[in-house]
Design an enzyme around this catalytic site. Structure first.
Site, PDB file in Angstrom:
ATOM      1  N   ASP A  93      -7.053  14.849  19.878  1.00 16.93           N
ATOM      2  CA  ASP A  93      -5.743  14.500  20.417  1.00 16.93           C
ATOM      3  C   ASP A  93      -4.658  14.119  19.405  1.00 16.93           C
ATOM      4  O   ASP A  93      -3.570  14.658  19.444  1.00 16.93           O
ATOM      5  CB  ASP A  93      -5.888  13.347  21.418  1.00 16.93           C
ATOM      6  CG  ASP A  93      -6.829  13.691  22.566  1.00 16.93           C
ATOM      7  OD1 ASP A  93      -7.450  14.773  22.550  1.00 16.93           O
ATOM      8  OD2 ASP A  93      -6.940  12.874  23.487  1.00 16.93           O
ATOM      9  N   GLU A 108     -18.079   6.163  20.842  1.00 21.71           N
ATOM     10  CA  GLU A 108     -17.213   7.344  20.944  1.00 21.71           C
ATOM     11  C   GLU A 108     -17.008   7.979  19.568  1.00 21.71           C
ATOM     12  O   GLU A 108     -17.143   9.179  19.399  1.00 21.71           O
ATOM     13  CB  GLU A 108     -15.865   6.943  21.567  1.00 21.71           C
ATOM     14  CG  GLU A 108     -14.962   8.122  21.882  1.00 21.71           C
ATOM     15  CD  GLU A 108     -13.653   7.703  22.561  1.00 21.71           C
ATOM     16  OE1 GLU A 108     -13.403   6.480  22.685  1.00 21.71           O
ATOM     17  OE2 GLU A 108     -12.884   8.606  22.955  1.00 21.71           O
ATOM     18  N   GLY A 158      -8.661  18.699  22.067  1.00 21.22           N
ATOM     19  CA  GLY A 158      -9.761  17.734  22.068  1.00 21.22           C
ATOM     20  C   GLY A 158      -9.636  16.758  20.904  1.00 21.22           C
ATOM     21  O   GLY A 158     -10.232  15.694  20.912  1.00 21.22           O
ATOM     22  N   TYR A 191     -12.727   6.451  30.500  1.00 19.50           N
ATOM     23  CA  TYR A 191     -12.619   7.843  30.975  1.00 19.50           C
ATOM     24  C   TYR A 191     -13.432   8.028  32.262  1.00 19.50           C
ATOM     25  O   TYR A 191     -14.571   8.522  32.228  1.00 19.50           O
ATOM     26  CB  TYR A 191     -13.166   8.811  29.924  1.00 19.50           C
ATOM     27  CG  TYR A 191     -12.536   8.723  28.549  1.00 19.50           C
ATOM     28  CD1 TYR A 191     -11.169   8.901  28.356  1.00 19.50           C
ATOM     29  CD2 TYR A 191     -13.332   8.491  27.416  1.00 19.50           C
ATOM     30  CE1 TYR A 191     -10.610   8.833  27.083  1.00 19.50           C
ATOM     31  CE2 TYR A 191     -12.774   8.430  26.144  1.00 19.50           C
ATOM     32  CZ  TYR A 191     -11.410   8.597  25.990  1.00 19.50           C
ATOM     33  OH  TYR A 191     -10.860   8.542  24.730  1.00 19.50           O
ATOM     34  N   TYR A 233      -7.041   4.935  34.506  1.00 21.38           N
ATOM     35  CA  TYR A 233      -6.722   5.965  33.517  1.00 21.38           C
ATOM     36  C   TYR A 233      -5.299   6.468  33.716  1.00 21.38           C
ATOM     37  O   TYR A 233      -4.861   6.676  34.847  1.00 21.38           O
ATOM     38  CB  TYR A 233      -7.698   7.148  33.633  1.00 21.38           C
ATOM     39  CG  TYR A 233      -7.453   8.205  32.566  1.00 21.38           C
ATOM     40  CD1 TYR A 233      -7.955   8.040  31.281  1.00 21.38           C
ATOM     41  CD2 TYR A 233      -6.707   9.350  32.851  1.00 21.38           C
ATOM     42  CE1 TYR A 233      -7.721   8.998  30.292  1.00 21.38           C
ATOM     43  CE2 TYR A 233      -6.470  10.315  31.865  1.00 21.38           C
ATOM     44  CZ  TYR A 233      -6.979  10.135  30.593  1.00 21.38           C
ATOM     45  OH  TYR A 233      -6.746  11.074  29.615  1.00 21.38           O
TER      46      TYR A 233
HETATM   47  C1  2M8 Z   1     -10.155  12.095  24.477  1.00 16.11           C
HETATM   48  O1  2M8 Z   1      -9.032  12.620  25.172  1.00 16.11           O
HETATM   49  C2  2M8 Z   1      -8.475  12.071  26.380  1.00 16.11           C
HETATM   50  C3  2M8 Z   1      -7.465  13.062  26.911  1.00 16.11           C
HETATM   51  O2  2M8 Z   1      -8.105  14.259  27.210  1.00 16.11           O
HETATM   52  C4  2M8 Z   1      -7.798  10.738  26.204  1.00 16.11           C
HETATM   53  O3  2M8 Z   1      -7.715  10.204  25.103  1.00 16.11           O
HETATM   54  O4  2M8 Z   1      -7.318  10.211  27.222  1.00 16.11           O
HETATM   55  C5  2M8 Z   1     -10.529  13.134  23.401  1.00 16.11           C
HETATM   56  O5  2M8 Z   1     -11.406  12.591  22.466  1.00 16.11           O
HETATM   57  C6  2M8 Z   1     -11.140  14.366  24.048  1.00 16.11           C
HETATM   58  O6  2M8 Z   1     -11.601  15.246  23.076  1.00 16.11           O
HETATM   59  C7  2M8 Z   1     -12.275  13.992  25.001  1.00 16.11           C
HETATM   60  O7  2M8 Z   1     -12.693  15.129  25.696  1.00 16.11           O
HETATM   61  C8  2M8 Z   1     -11.850  12.904  26.001  1.00 16.11           C
HETATM   62  C9  2M8 Z   1     -13.021  12.361  26.800  1.00 16.11           C
HETATM   63  O8  2M8 Z   1     -14.083  11.976  25.968  1.00 16.11           O
HETATM   64  O9  2M8 Z   1     -11.248  11.805  25.324  1.00 16.11           O
END
Ligand code: 2M8
Length: 431
Positions: A164, A394, A162, A30, A82
């Site tokens: 997902d 995570e 959040g 991320y 990403y």
């Molecule tokens: C996760 O979500 C993102 C998309 O927003 C992903 O999987 O690509 C979720 O756990 C979300 O709640 C969190 O904010 C994000 C970044 O930690 O990852």
């Protein structure tokens, strides 16, 4: 690991993921700024450097949309690691952002930072500006996501929750057509084993929803009614209401009495509306599929989060505590994201079973507020046990504490600092 070692490790992670004015959740998986990650991270940062915590929030709010929405991702830098990146979202913002939002924990965090700050003029003025932005965001929610004024807002995309790939979205997501979506390549599974991530069935539908909204040029006056996915989630609404109540108290403290009154009235209406999501059968709250008008029969942690808005002695508090105790009995490493007795429970697949420290934190906040301090303390203890077993990860397998998903994870580290340094609650005695 003793408390000082845990704190040192958590501080190291916050620094590692600090890009100066914002933090990334973790490098690689991320690489941008995420909305609710940043807000919750500010709680941990505050203990290290209050000024840096305020900056984290200010950076996020600098990318608020003109209509009031605060986007779920801000793409500060280019990074092809990403998917979906800015080229897919095409939101036409000065700094590229995604086109959807995320759980509004901002209000609760703002109030906490304010309470912990010396109230000098600089803090007052930073806080006032952030309060105004947060209120514009909440107004956006009720205008664009609750057009009929039910008191509850709908999510238009699972990423907004959040949580997902929560089982809560299965039915509504299955009804989303994927016809004609452009070919794409996922990047998340380059970083994390596919067995811990959403399936391609889910990703296809995430992309289909995104493409549909993009065709409407991200016009929030159109998106709600046009979306094939409209789910009213008790967890998301509980966070919104809890933050709204926090903003009302903050407005009061900053001598904005009429604003405080407006927010309090809206929150009260929403708390009442929340009752419509109670399921006697399951002994917890459940979602509503606004497209079909049917309740979502899915017992996830989203249905326990309304503990955030229940007053002490409310008839549902004990039911929610019973659920929590029962789940902890079956899976001792944190609160499962899905009822462990449900056949869909999967202890390693992301939001379909694993435990998350930020969710434990939200539940703890609610439990303390409604007089359940002992259970809150137990959640703090099991959270720290996850750190002991798996480091700042995570998420965690709720039955073994195994580290899952991305490593050196920012909001997890922030929660560790928050748990271990809050002055108003004793730290867990045994870790
Ligand atoms: C996760 O979500 C993102 C998309 O927003 C992903 O999987 O690509 C979720 O756990 C979300 O709640 C969190 O904010 C994000 C970044 O930690 O990852």
């Amino acid at each position: 690991m003793n408390t000082p070692d845990m704190l040192r490790e958590a501080e190291r992670i916050l620094r590692l993921n600090d890009k100066g004015t914002y933090t990334v959740p973790t490098h690689g998986l991320y690489p941008f700024q995420w909305n609710w990650d940043s807000c919750l991270t500010a709680l941990g940062q505050f203990h290290l450097n209050p000024d840096r915590a305020w900056t984290e929030l200010e950076t996020l709010l600098a990318h608020q949309w003109p209509d009031g929405m605060v986007p779920h991702i801000v793409f500060h830098e280019r990074d092809d690691g990403y998917f979906p990146g800015p080229d897919v979202w095409q939101t036409q913002r000065p700094t590229p952002t995604s086109g959807i939002t995320q759980p509004p924990v901002l209000g609760m965090v703002l109030e906490t930072l304010y309470q912990r700050s010396g109230k000098d003029a600089s803090v007052q003025s930073r806080c006032r500006a952030l309060l105004a932005a947060a209120v514009r965001w909440h107004d956006w929610f009720y205008r664009c996501r609750d057009p009929l004024g039910t008191g509850l807002v709908a999510l238009l995309h699972p990423w907004e929750s959040g949580r997902d790939n929560s089982c809560d979205w299965d039915e509504a997501l299955a009804a989303v057509s994927t016809q004609g979506i452009a070919p794409y390549q996922r990047r998340d599974t380059n970083h994390v084993d596919a067995s811990q991530r959403p399936t391609s069935f889910e990703y296809d539908r995430y992309v289909a929803l995104l493409e549909g909204f993009r065709r409407l040029k991200w016009d929030n006056r159109l998106l709600h009614d046009a979306s094939p996915f409209q789910v009213v989630d008790p967890g998301f609404n509980a966070i919104l209401i809890h933050s709204e109540q926090a903003l009302a108290r903050l407005a009061e403290a900053l001598s904005e009495a009429s604003l405080a009154q407006r927010l309090r009235a809206r929150a009260a209406q929403a708390v009442q509306a929340m009752d419509s999501l109670w399921s006697d059968d399951l002994g917890q709250y459940v979602g509503l599929n606004r497209r079909t008008g049917q309740p979502v029969r899915s017992a996830s942690v989203g249905g326990l989060l309304p503990v955030l808005v229940l007053p002490t002695g409310h008839v549902h508090v004990q039911h929610l505590c019973d659920r929590l105790n029962d789940w902890l009995h079956q899976a001792p490493y944190g609160v499962c994201s899905m009822d462990p007795a449900d056949p869909r429970f999967d202890g390693q697949r992301y939001w379909r079973g694993p435990s998350w420290l930020i969710v434990n934190f939200l539940l703890m906040t609610g439990l303390r507020q409604c007089g359940q301090a002992l259970l809150a303390q137990r959640l703090q203890q099991v959270s720290l046990q996850c750190i002991e077993t798996g480091g700042c990860s995570e998420y965690y397998h709720p039955m073994t504490g195994q580290a899952l998903g991305g490593g050196t994870f920012t909001w997890t580290a922030a929660m560790v600092i928050e748990f271990l340094t809050r002055s108003d609650v004793p730290a867990a005695q045994t870790v």
